[in-house]
Design a protein around this motif. Structure first.
Motif, PDB file in Angstrom:
ATOM      1  N   PHE A  10       0.851  -1.191   0.000  1.00 22.60           N
ATOM      2  CA  PHE A  10       0.000   0.000   0.000  1.00 22.60           C
ATOM      3  C   PHE A  10       0.888   1.242   0.000  1.00 22.60           C
ATOM      4  CE2 PHE A  10      -2.602  -3.393   1.623  1.00 22.60           C
ATOM      5  CZ  PHE A  10      -3.812  -3.188   0.975  1.00 22.60           C
ATOM      6  N   ILE A  11       0.614   2.136  -0.941  1.00 26.28           N
ATOM      7  CA  ILE A  11       1.471   3.296  -1.165  1.00 26.28           C
ATOM      8  C   ILE A  11       0.599   4.532  -1.303  1.00 26.28           C
ATOM      9  CG2 ILE A  11       3.225   4.294  -2.694  1.00 26.28           C
ATOM     10  CD1 ILE A  11       3.599   1.275  -3.671  1.00 26.28           C
ATOM     11  N   GLY A  12       0.949   5.595  -0.599  1.00 32.05           N
ATOM     12  CA  GLY A  12       0.249   6.868  -0.726  1.00 32.05           C
ATOM     13  C   GLY A  12       1.084   7.844  -1.536  1.00 32.05           C
ATOM     14  N   PHE A  13       0.399   8.762  -2.213  1.00 37.16           N
ATOM     15  CA  PHE A  13       1.102   9.791  -2.974  1.00 37.16           C
ATOM     16  C   PHE A  13       0.810  11.154  -2.363  1.00 37.16           C
ATOM     17  CE2 PHE A  13       0.813  13.020  -6.439  1.00 37.16           C
ATOM     18  CZ  PHE A  13       2.175  13.213  -6.574  1.00 37.16           C
ATOM     19  N   SER A  14       1.867  11.840  -1.917  1.00 43.80           N
ATOM     20  CA  SER A  14       1.745  13.180  -1.373  1.00 43.80           C
ATOM     21  C   SER A  14       2.060  14.183  -2.472  1.00 43.80           C
ATOM     22  CB  SER A  14       2.720  13.378  -0.200  1.00 43.80           C
ATOM     23  OG  SER A  14       2.784  14.743   0.174  1.00 43.80           O
ATOM     24  N   ALA A  15       1.026  14.930  -2.919  1.00 41.62           N
ATOM     25  CA  ALA A  15       1.240  15.935  -3.964  1.00 41.62           C
ATOM     26  C   ALA A  15       2.100  17.083  -3.444  1.00 41.62           C
ATOM     27  CB  ALA A  15      -0.100  16.457  -4.463  1.00 41.62           C
ATOM     28  N   GLU A  16       1.940  17.421  -2.174  1.00 39.86           N
ATOM     29  CA  GLU A  16       2.720  18.523  -1.598  1.00 39.86           C
ATOM     30  C   GLU A  16       4.209  18.212  -1.604  1.00 39.86           C
ATOM     31  OE1 GLU A  16       1.301  19.450   2.269  1.00 39.86           O
ATOM     32  OE2 GLU A  16      -0.656  20.168   1.566  1.00 39.86           O
TER      33      GLU A  16
ATOM     34  N   LEU B 196       6.193   9.395  -2.916  1.00 43.42           N
ATOM     35  CA  LEU B 196       5.445   8.178  -2.661  1.00 43.42           C
ATOM     36  C   LEU B 196       5.819   7.653  -1.284  1.00 43.42           C
ATOM     37  CD1 LEU B 196       5.947   6.712  -6.205  1.00 43.42           C
ATOM     38  CD2 LEU B 196       3.712   7.171  -5.181  1.00 43.42           C
ATOM     39  N   LEU B 197       4.808   7.298  -0.481  1.00 46.43           N
ATOM     40  CA  LEU B 197       5.030   6.937   0.915  1.00 46.43           C
ATOM     41  C   LEU B 197       4.411   5.577   1.215  1.00 46.43           C
ATOM     42  CD1 LEU B 197       3.791  10.371   2.303  1.00 46.43           C
ATOM     43  CD2 LEU B 197       6.161   9.764   1.787  1.00 46.43           C
ATOM     44  N   GLU B 198       5.139   4.737   1.922  1.00 48.67           N
ATOM     45  CA  GLU B 198       4.602   3.442   2.338  1.00 48.67           C
ATOM     46  C   GLU B 198       3.529   3.651   3.394  1.00 48.67           C
ATOM     47  OE1 GLU B 198       6.062  -0.729   4.451  1.00 48.67           O
ATOM     48  OE2 GLU B 198       7.542   0.761   3.809  1.00 48.67           O
ATOM     49  N   VAL B 199       2.400   2.969   3.246  1.00 45.04           N
ATOM     50  CA  VAL B 199       1.281   3.084   4.185  1.00 45.04           C
ATOM     51  C   VAL B 199       1.057   1.727   4.840  1.00 45.04           C
ATOM     52  CG1 VAL B 199      -1.162   3.625   4.450  1.00 45.04           C
ATOM     53  CG2 VAL B 199       0.215   4.905   2.793  1.00 45.04           C
ATOM     54  N   PRO B 200       1.219   1.625   6.162  1.00 42.79           N
ATOM     55  CA  PRO B 200       1.026   0.339   6.836  1.00 42.79           C
ATOM     56  C   PRO B 200      -0.455  -0.032   6.943  1.00 42.79           C
ATOM     57  CG  PRO B 200       1.558   2.049   8.442  1.00 42.79           C
ATOM     58  CD  PRO B 200       1.684   2.684   7.094  1.00 42.79           C
ATOM     59  N   VAL B 201      -0.764  -1.293   6.648  1.00 41.21           N
ATOM     60  CA  VAL B 201      -2.133  -1.809   6.709  1.00 41.21           C
ATOM     61  C   VAL B 201      -2.106  -3.138   7.454  1.00 41.21           C
ATOM     62  CG1 VAL B 201      -4.097  -2.662   5.378  1.00 41.21           C
ATOM     63  CG2 VAL B 201      -2.813  -0.675   4.555  1.00 41.21           C
ATOM     64  N   SER B 202      -3.009  -3.292   8.402  1.00 41.21           N
ATOM     65  CA  SER B 202      -3.100  -4.545   9.151  1.00 41.21           C
ATOM     66  C   SER B 202      -4.383  -5.281   8.785  1.00 41.21           C
ATOM     67  CB  SER B 202      -3.080  -4.271  10.660  1.00 41.21           C
ATOM     68  OG  SER B 202      -4.230  -3.522  11.043  1.00 41.21           O
ATOM     69  N   GLY B 203      -4.382  -6.591   8.997  1.00 45.77           N
ATOM     70  CA  GLY B 203      -5.590  -7.384   8.799  1.00 45.77           C
ATOM     71  C   GLY B 203      -5.728  -8.033   7.439  1.00 45.77           C
ATOM     72  N   LEU B 204      -4.748  -7.818   6.532  1.00 40.90           N
ATOM     73  CA  LEU B 204      -4.827  -8.450   5.213  1.00 40.90           C
ATOM     74  C   LEU B 204      -4.303  -9.878   5.338  1.00 40.90           C
ATOM     75  CD1 LEU B 204      -5.664  -7.757   2.275  1.00 40.90           C
ATOM     76  CD2 LEU B 204      -3.258  -7.342   1.803  1.00 40.90           C
TER      77      LEU B 204
ATOM     78  N   TRP C 287     -11.652  -7.178  -0.860  1.00 36.82           N
ATOM     79  CA  TRP C 287     -11.165  -6.598   0.384  1.00 36.82           C
ATOM     80  C   TRP C 287     -11.548  -5.128   0.505  1.00 36.82           C
ATOM     81  CZ3 TRP C 287      -8.473  -9.087   4.309  1.00 36.82           C
ATOM     82  CH2 TRP C 287      -8.104 -10.404   4.041  1.00 36.82           C
ATOM     83  N   ARG C 288     -11.640  -4.656   1.735  1.00 29.63           N
ATOM     84  CA  ARG C 288     -11.907  -3.238   2.021  1.00 29.63           C
ATOM     85  C   ARG C 288     -10.857  -2.712   2.992  1.00 29.63           C
ATOM     86  NH1 ARG C 288     -17.875  -1.760   3.365  1.00 29.63           N
ATOM     87  NH2 ARG C 288     -17.861  -1.815   1.068  1.00 29.63           N
ATOM     88  N   VAL C 289     -10.265  -1.565   2.644  1.00 26.82           N
ATOM     89  CA  VAL C 289      -9.281  -0.909   3.503  1.00 26.82           C
ATOM     90  C   VAL C 289      -9.864   0.417   3.975  1.00 26.82           C
ATOM     91  CG1 VAL C 289      -6.985   0.141   3.598  1.00 26.82           C
ATOM     92  CG2 VAL C 289      -7.327  -2.004   2.359  1.00 26.82           C
ATOM     93  N   ARG C 290      -9.806   0.655   5.297  1.00 26.72           N
ATOM     94  CA  ARG C 290     -10.341   1.896   5.873  1.00 26.72           C
ATOM     95  C   ARG C 290      -9.367   2.441   6.910  1.00 26.72           C
ATOM     96  NH1 ARG C 290     -15.626   0.918   8.732  1.00 26.72           N
ATOM     97  NH2 ARG C 290     -14.595  -1.004   9.346  1.00 26.72           N
ATOM     98  N   ASP C 291      -9.546   3.728   7.205  1.00 27.65           N
ATOM     99  CA  ASP C 291      -8.826   4.354   8.311  1.00 27.65           C
ATOM    100  C   ASP C 291      -9.770   4.413   9.496  1.00 27.65           C
ATOM    101  OD1 ASP C 291      -7.298   5.776  10.065  1.00 27.65           O
ATOM    102  OD2 ASP C 291      -7.097   7.572   8.821  1.00 27.65           O
ATOM    103  N   THR C 292      -9.562   3.517  10.459  1.00 30.45           N
ATOM    104  CA  THR C 292     -10.447   3.442  11.623  1.00 30.45           C
ATOM    105  C   THR C 292      -9.932   4.258  12.799  1.00 30.45           C
ATOM    106  OG1 THR C 292      -9.333   1.449  12.420  1.00 30.45           O
ATOM    107  CG2 THR C 292     -11.224   1.154  10.941  1.00 30.45           C
ATOM    108  N   GLY C 293      -8.797   4.935  12.606  1.00 30.01           N
ATOM    109  CA  GLY C 293      -8.210   5.695  13.698  1.00 30.01           C
ATOM    110  C   GLY C 293      -7.168   4.913  14.466  1.00 30.01           C
ATOM    111  N   ALA C 294      -6.989   3.628  14.140  1.00 31.89           N
ATOM    112  CA  ALA C 294      -5.972   2.816  14.795  1.00 31.89           C
ATOM    113  C   ALA C 294      -4.587   3.203  14.281  1.00 31.89           C
ATOM    114  CB  ALA C 294      -6.248   1.338  14.548  1.00 31.89           C
TER     115      ALA C 294
END
Length: 358
Positions: free
Chosen positions: A139-145, A149-157, A190-197
């Protein structure tokens, strides 16, 4: 760059593209009748349409194995495109074909994404990339500012399948839904969400088996159909219940779901053309070929592609078709409105489309 300069730059690009289209159209017929063989061996009529390439990137180190549009609903001129080079890593392009950000890494076979994912209150593109080296998803995020490209940690997969491909399902700012294709024909949603964890959360929604081991997929969110293809020239439509409702033999090197003039089609790169397939029967309805623009080479060997009907402003108020060309390793763009008019109103194919209502 100030917005006024961007507008002028995109307007100039649009003018060049329109001039190139007019130039290429001289002496050409808009469409000719062709035939396509159905799964039962019957001959079905289709149309062959000659178009022109609007713009392209420079020659890349390697062709792209995956392409995914990432429109920006808030600032349309900031929309970008993600590409996965065959040599590995991830590249972000603007609609002029320029490289905005790139990152070395493993080879990714396909991409899924939510273009405006809300991550800790900030909207950014979140990309799910099928890692061919590990059989998992990065999972990778893109920061336009930061143009980074930034690695995004995801749990539960937690899955037992070896993931070989992914594609986007229903996604919005609150979630990224995607399909994962397993090496042995398994399909999981699959569904990925930001639950605040501390990490993003992944949840398995459903699973079923495809009729064969697939390596590419595309999804029709309105019809709920999943389209899968294999390297053995197999193509299938799977309905919302996980049942295969249509199959045919077709060597597909890239595909995406398109809505043209209100009608859904599966856009499939095959051979030297892009075919538009009926979303239910998979029969070929249109065969699109793309000649050179004024300063842009023709599309010779189409591969990975994506179709975006979202506005990118400037030269692409109606979105675009983005296709990787294996012949010269360029990412090439075709104006979406131009494609629509070429199919529905060939006589008005080069006329500017009225601006969208705000």
């Amino acid at each position: 760059m100030p917005v006024s300069q961007i507008i002028r730059r995109r307007s100039a690009l649009f003018s060049m593209a329109a001039a190139a289209a007019l130039l290429a159209a001289c002496g050409q017929d808009a469409a000719e009748t062709d035939t396509a063989e159905t799964q039962d061996g019957e001959q079905a009529q289709s149309q062959a349409t000659d178009l022109v390439v609007t713009a392209s990137s420079d020659e890349l180190e390697s062709p792209l194995t995956a392409v995914h549009a990432l429109p920006n609903a808030d600032i349309v001129y900031n929309g970008v495109i993600a590409g996965a080079p065959e040599s590995g890593g991830l590249t972000i392009f603007n609609v002029d074909g320029g490289v905005v950000a790139e990152q070395a890494g493993p080879a990714y076979g396909s991409l899924a994404a939510s273009s405006g994912f809300q991550l800790r209150g900030s909207a950014l593109p979140l990309i799910a990339a099928a890692n061919l080296e590990t059989g998992t998803v990065d999972f990778i995020g893109f920061s336009a500012e930061q143009s980074a490209l930034l690695e995004v940690p995801v749990s539960g997969l937690d899955t037992e399948i070896e993931i070989r491909a992914v594609c986007t399902a229903d996604s919005d700012q609150s979630r990224l839904d995607f399909f994962a294709l397993g090496a042995d024909g398994q399909v999981e949603r699959w569904r990925v969400r930001d639950t605040g964890a501390e990490q993003l959360s992944a949840e398995r929604l459903t699973g079923f088996d495809a009729p064969f081991s697939a390596r590419r997929c595309a999804y029709d969110p309105a019809g709920g159909a999943l389209y899968v293809s294999s390297p053995l020239s197999q193509l299938a439509r799977i309905d919302a219940n996980g049942e295969a409702t249509a199959q045919r033999d077709l060597n597909v090197s890239g595909m995406g779901f398109a809505v043209l003039s209100g009608q859904g089609s599966l856009a499939a790169a095959t051979g030297d053309s892009v075919q538009l397939l009926d979303p239910n029967s998979l029969e070929t309805s249109q065969t699109l070929t793309f000649g050179p623009g004024l300063t842009v080479p023709a599309l010779v060997n189409p591969g990975a592609l994506d179709v975006s009907g979202e506005t990118y402003g400037g030269a692409y108020p109606d979105g675009f078709l983005a296709v990787s060309d294996g012949s010269d390793r360029m990412l090439k763009f075709i104006d979406y409105g131009y494609v629509e008019r070429s199919l529905s109103e060939p006589e008005n194919r080069f006329a500017p489309k009225p601006p969208r209502e705000s």
